[in-house]
Motif scaffolding. Sequence first.
Motif, PDB file in Angstrom:
ATOM      1  N   MET A  95       0.823  -1.211   0.000  1.00  0.00           N
ATOM      2  CA  MET A  95       0.000   0.000   0.000  1.00  0.00           C
ATOM      3  C   MET A  95       0.861   1.267   0.000  1.00  0.00           C
ATOM      4  N   MET A  96       2.053   1.156   0.586  1.00  0.00           N
ATOM      5  CA  MET A  96       2.973   2.290   0.569  1.00  0.00           C
ATOM      6  C   MET A  96       3.404   2.597  -0.867  1.00  0.00           C
ATOM      7  N   VAL A  97       3.783   1.546  -1.584  1.00  0.00           N
ATOM      8  CA  VAL A  97       4.201   1.718  -2.984  1.00  0.00           C
ATOM      9  C   VAL A  97       3.019   2.206  -3.827  1.00  0.00           C
ATOM     10  N   ILE A 132       2.914   5.780  -5.869  1.00  0.00           N
ATOM     11  CA  ILE A 132       2.683   5.916  -7.319  1.00  0.00           C
ATOM     12  C   ILE A 132       1.406   6.719  -7.559  1.00  0.00           C
ATOM     13  N   GLU A 133       0.397   6.467  -6.735  1.00  0.00           N
ATOM     14  CA  GLU A 133      -0.880   7.177  -6.872  1.00  0.00           C
ATOM     15  C   GLU A 133      -0.705   8.695  -6.772  1.00  0.00           C
ATOM     16  N   ILE A 167      -7.450   2.291 -13.397  1.00  0.00           N
ATOM     17  CA  ILE A 167      -6.761   1.103 -13.939  1.00  0.00           C
ATOM     18  C   ILE A 167      -5.608   0.698 -13.018  1.00  0.00           C
ATOM     19  N   PHE A 168      -4.806   1.700 -12.635  1.00  0.00           N
ATOM     20  CA  PHE A 168      -3.645   1.403 -11.781  1.00  0.00           C
ATOM     21  C   PHE A 168      -4.071   0.798 -10.446  1.00  0.00           C
ATOM     22  N   MET A 169      -5.081   1.395  -9.811  1.00  0.00           N
ATOM     23  CA  MET A 169      -5.510   0.910  -8.492  1.00  0.00           C
ATOM     24  C   MET A 169      -6.055  -0.513  -8.576  1.00  0.00           C
TER      25      MET A 169
END
Lengths: 146, 145
Positions: A53-55, A59-60, A84-86
């Motif tokens: 979740m940190m990574v 990125i988010e 899409i990413f999530m």
Amino acid sequence: MKGFMKFYQWGMYFKLHMGIYFVALLCVYCVVELCKGNFEVSIWTMLEMLLVMMVTALIESYIVHSNREYSKEELIKRSVIWVIFMNVAFIASSYLFKWFEGLLLWHYLLLLFVLEMGLLAMWFGVVFVQRLETKSLNDGLKKYQK
Amino acid sequence: MKITIEYCAVEENEILIRCPLIDDEILHVMALLKSHNQRLCVLDEKKEMIFLSPSEVFYVETLEDKTFLYVEKIVYQVSLTLTELTSKYEEVGFCRIGKSVTVNMHQIEKLRAMQGGRIEITLKNKEKLIVSRHYAALFKEQLGI
């Protein structure tokens, strides 16, 4: 000093999102484990979740950031990339770390529904509510300056 | 509000306000007129004394126990404290937005809500300020929100 403040603000932002995603993921995991009859959560699993979740939040924060201003087109584009990413981040990490193993197909569909609802709520909070608040502030300012 | 200008041969310009009662609008007009007459005594970079109208001020900041006035692109030093300036010129739009910053509401171009209850201010000279979470409620109250 300004650079440090900017970095600090960004750190606060991404850590807040990391915390939200981690708690949500852990809650869902606990519910699934409880339904399976397990009453324990491994520290390693929690650590895996926290790091993933940190990574993800890191990125988010580069894809969409509520403290940045975007044009309408840019916001739509970034929102699509974000969704899409999530989805990829949550589904791929769950598969890779075997967090939700041995479930029936409808269980996975239910989890996917929960994920989409969660993402929708997050997007609503990060983007939509702040846009509404901004509009209300500027309307108030116009009235004041009249 | 109806504005009428009467041209006549008078010794001194005169403003007469006709109203049934003193409401917010009248108070605001009076504050504006007062602020036009009021002059802030400030010091420039060369320590020369200059008189400024409070309406020209973009924002006020306290740095190391000194108070500075920001007027578009120029910075002046003033002997009054931030609290004194804010309370003295509240009627003309001075509003406290942080522990050490007061902004002139009439010099704000736009606002933007930020995460954590903070507000980003973009001034007419494109400079940006942040309303801290602590002062955001007071700021919104000033805007009538």
